[in-house]
Design a protein around this motif. Sequence first.
Motif, mmCIF file in Angstrom:
data_model
loop_
_atom_site.group_PDB
_atom_site.id
_atom_site.type_symbol
_atom_site.label_atom_id
_atom_site.label_comp_id
_atom_site.label_asym_id
_atom_site.label_seq_id
_atom_site.Cartn_x
_atom_site.Cartn_y
_atom_site.Cartn_z
ATOM 1 N N LEU A 145 0.863 -1.174 0.000
ATOM 2 C CA LEU A 145 0.000 0.000 0.000
ATOM 3 C C LEU A 145 0.903 1.228 0.000
ATOM 4 N N ASP A 146 0.418 2.308 -0.623
ATOM 5 C CA ASP A 146 1.145 3.578 -0.570
ATOM 6 C C ASP A 146 0.825 4.356 0.698
ATOM 7 N N GLY A 147 -0.314 4.067 1.295
ATOM 8 C CA GLY A 147 -0.690 4.767 2.508
ATOM 9 C C GLY A 147 -1.888 4.118 3.160
ATOM 10 N N TYR A 148 -2.116 4.501 4.397
ATOM 11 C CA TYR A 148 -3.228 3.962 5.187
ATOM 12 C C TYR A 148 -3.638 5.025 6.191
ATOM 13 N N TRP A 184 -3.415 -0.617 21.073
ATOM 14 C CA TRP A 184 -3.030 -1.975 20.698
ATOM 15 C C TRP A 184 -3.202 -2.232 19.202
ATOM 16 N N ASP A 185 -4.084 -1.492 18.529
ATOM 17 C CA ASP A 185 -4.219 -1.624 17.083
ATOM 18 C C ASP A 185 -2.988 -1.075 16.367
ATOM 19 N N LEU A 186 -2.386 -0.089 16.962
ATOM 20 C CA LEU A 186 -1.477 0.817 16.285
ATOM 21 C C LEU A 186 0.001 0.593 16.603
ATOM 22 N N ALA A 187 0.312 0.217 17.838
ATOM 23 C CA ALA A 187 1.677 0.357 18.341
ATOM 24 C C ALA A 187 2.708 -0.399 17.500
ATOM 25 N N ALA A 188 2.525 -1.687 17.304
ATOM 26 C CA ALA A 188 3.527 -2.475 16.586
ATOM 27 C C ALA A 188 3.587 -2.089 15.117
ATOM 28 N N GLY A 189 2.436 -1.992 14.470
ATOM 29 C CA GLY A 189 2.405 -1.703 13.036
ATOM 30 C C GLY A 189 2.961 -0.336 12.700
ATOM 31 N N GLU A 190 2.724 0.652 13.569
ATOM 32 C CA GLU A 190 3.262 1.977 13.286
ATOM 33 C C GLU A 190 4.783 1.957 13.314
ATOM 34 N N LEU A 191 5.377 1.287 14.309
ATOM 35 C CA LEU A 191 6.839 1.197 14.365
ATOM 36 C C LEU A 191 7.379 0.496 13.124
ATOM 37 N N ILE A 192 6.754 -0.583 12.712
ATOM 38 C CA ILE A 192 7.202 -1.322 11.526
ATOM 39 C C ILE A 192 7.128 -0.431 10.289
ATOM 40 N N ALA A 193 6.041 0.326 10.130
ATOM 41 C CA ALA A 193 5.927 1.226 8.983
ATOM 42 C C ALA A 193 7.011 2.300 9.010
ATOM 43 N N ARG A 194 7.230 2.905 10.180
ATOM 44 C CA ARG A 194 8.252 3.957 10.286
ATOM 45 C C ARG A 194 9.642 3.420 9.990
ATOM 46 N N GLU A 195 9.936 2.247 10.505
ATOM 47 C CA GLU A 195 11.269 1.686 10.292
ATOM 48 C C GLU A 195 11.478 1.255 8.840
ATOM 49 N N ALA A 196 10.396 1.129 8.079
ATOM 50 C CA ALA A 196 10.497 0.843 6.643
ATOM 51 C C ALA A 196 10.568 2.117 5.806
ATOM 52 N N LEU A 218 6.270 7.703 6.687
ATOM 53 C CA LEU A 218 5.970 8.728 7.673
ATOM 54 C C LEU A 218 4.672 8.347 8.370
ATOM 55 N N THR A 219 4.604 8.608 9.669
ATOM 56 C CA THR A 219 3.389 8.324 10.419
ATOM 57 C C THR A 219 3.012 9.549 11.235
ATOM 58 N N GLY A 220 1.736 9.672 11.525
ATOM 59 C CA GLY A 220 1.270 10.787 12.333
ATOM 60 C C GLY A 220 -0.234 10.768 12.435
ATOM 61 N N GLY A 221 -0.778 11.874 12.935
ATOM 62 C CA GLY A 221 -2.215 12.032 13.047
ATOM 63 C C GLY A 221 -2.630 13.308 12.328
ATOM 64 N N ARG A 222 -3.358 14.144 13.009
ATOM 65 C CA ARG A 222 -3.650 15.460 12.451
ATOM 66 C C ARG A 222 -2.345 16.251 12.341
ATOM 67 N N PRO A 223 -2.284 17.278 11.508
ATOM 68 C CA PRO A 223 -1.025 18.001 11.316
ATOM 69 C C PRO A 223 -0.370 18.412 12.633
ATOM 70 N N GLY A 224 0.893 18.026 12.788
ATOM 71 C CA GLY A 224 1.650 18.363 13.975
ATOM 72 C C GLY A 224 1.444 17.444 15.149
ATOM 73 N N LEU A 225 0.598 16.431 15.001
ATOM 74 C CA LEU A 225 0.280 15.535 16.112
ATOM 75 C C LEU A 225 0.669 14.102 15.772
ATOM 76 N N PRO A 226 0.959 13.302 16.797
ATOM 77 C CA PRO A 226 1.260 11.891 16.538
ATOM 78 C C PRO A 226 -0.008 11.106 16.199
ATOM 79 N N ALA A 227 0.187 9.932 15.660
ATOM 80 C CA ALA A 227 -0.942 9.038 15.406
ATOM 81 C C ALA A 227 -1.652 8.731 16.719
ATOM 82 N N SER A 228 -2.970 8.691 16.644
ATOM 83 C CA SER A 228 -3.766 8.458 17.851
ATOM 84 C C SER A 228 -5.132 7.961 17.437
ATOM 85 N N GLY A 229 -6.000 7.816 18.420
ATOM 86 C CA GLY A 229 -7.369 7.424 18.125
ATOM 87 C C GLY A 229 -8.117 8.471 17.314
#
Length: 271
Positions: A208-211, A219-231, A234-245
């Motif tokens: 995928l190009d993005g998700y 628990w949905d996010l923690a492992a997969g986000e690290l794997i995506a970043r290490e590949a 870029l990961t995040g949430g709303r502009p300037g914020l980390p990924a979250s609910g």
Amino acid sequence: MEQIVISEELKAELLAVGLDAARRAGELLRDGRPADLAVAATKSSPIDVVTEMDIAAEKLITGLIAERRPEDGLLGEEGADSPGTSGVRWVVDPLDGTVNYLYGLPSWGVSIAAEYRGETVAGVVAAPMRGETYHAVLGGGAWLGGTRLACRAAAPLDQALLGTGFGYLQERRAHQAEVVARVIPVVRDIRRGGSAALDLCDVAAGRLDGYYERGLNPWDLAAGELIAREAGALTGGRPGLPASGELALAATPAVFASLQPMLEEFGAWHD
């Protein structure tokens, strides 16, 4: 933000525990699925389901972690919640993609992440029906078995294949459908796989190009986000914020730069 200092030895130890727990839970779920599997409980809505296998897999994982690292904290989707004293907390989704699993669809996985002083430092996502296990440690790259992963090369948004998901509350789902209707004309296409952890790993693997998704839990996010970043994603949430609910987004750098402001404009972060 204070930089977290963690030894390579501890990262390797946490990864080894995560890999073993994910493998054992994945085998339990794959080989132990009863033919008459039924819903054991519901959570936020009648379609947000738990099966007996979710509960059994979490018990297996938390038991193994407690045996190997008894001073660590735990946060699990099916109820595990203890602070620990070591600075390490495990964030566990024993069965991500429960509805897929319930229906016999193959897109489900086991997601296990280890945080150290609040930062994710190791992550494992096992996908038994794919015969795949993804893993990463902070600063060590992302891997599928012995193959190092890299997200796709730069592509414009109109050539991007995106993944997304939908929440379980009726009002949220209706709004998410409205956002998808606005996104799909400006991208190549959209997929809905049913497992956030696997979607994030698919970004890492270049599938995928993005998700993006609203309403994810840690628990949905923690492992997969690290794997995506290490590949390299870029990961995040709303502009300037980390990924979250509120909003979670992972994408190739070029797609991220276009997709994040578009999702903000379309209100993907509210119900």
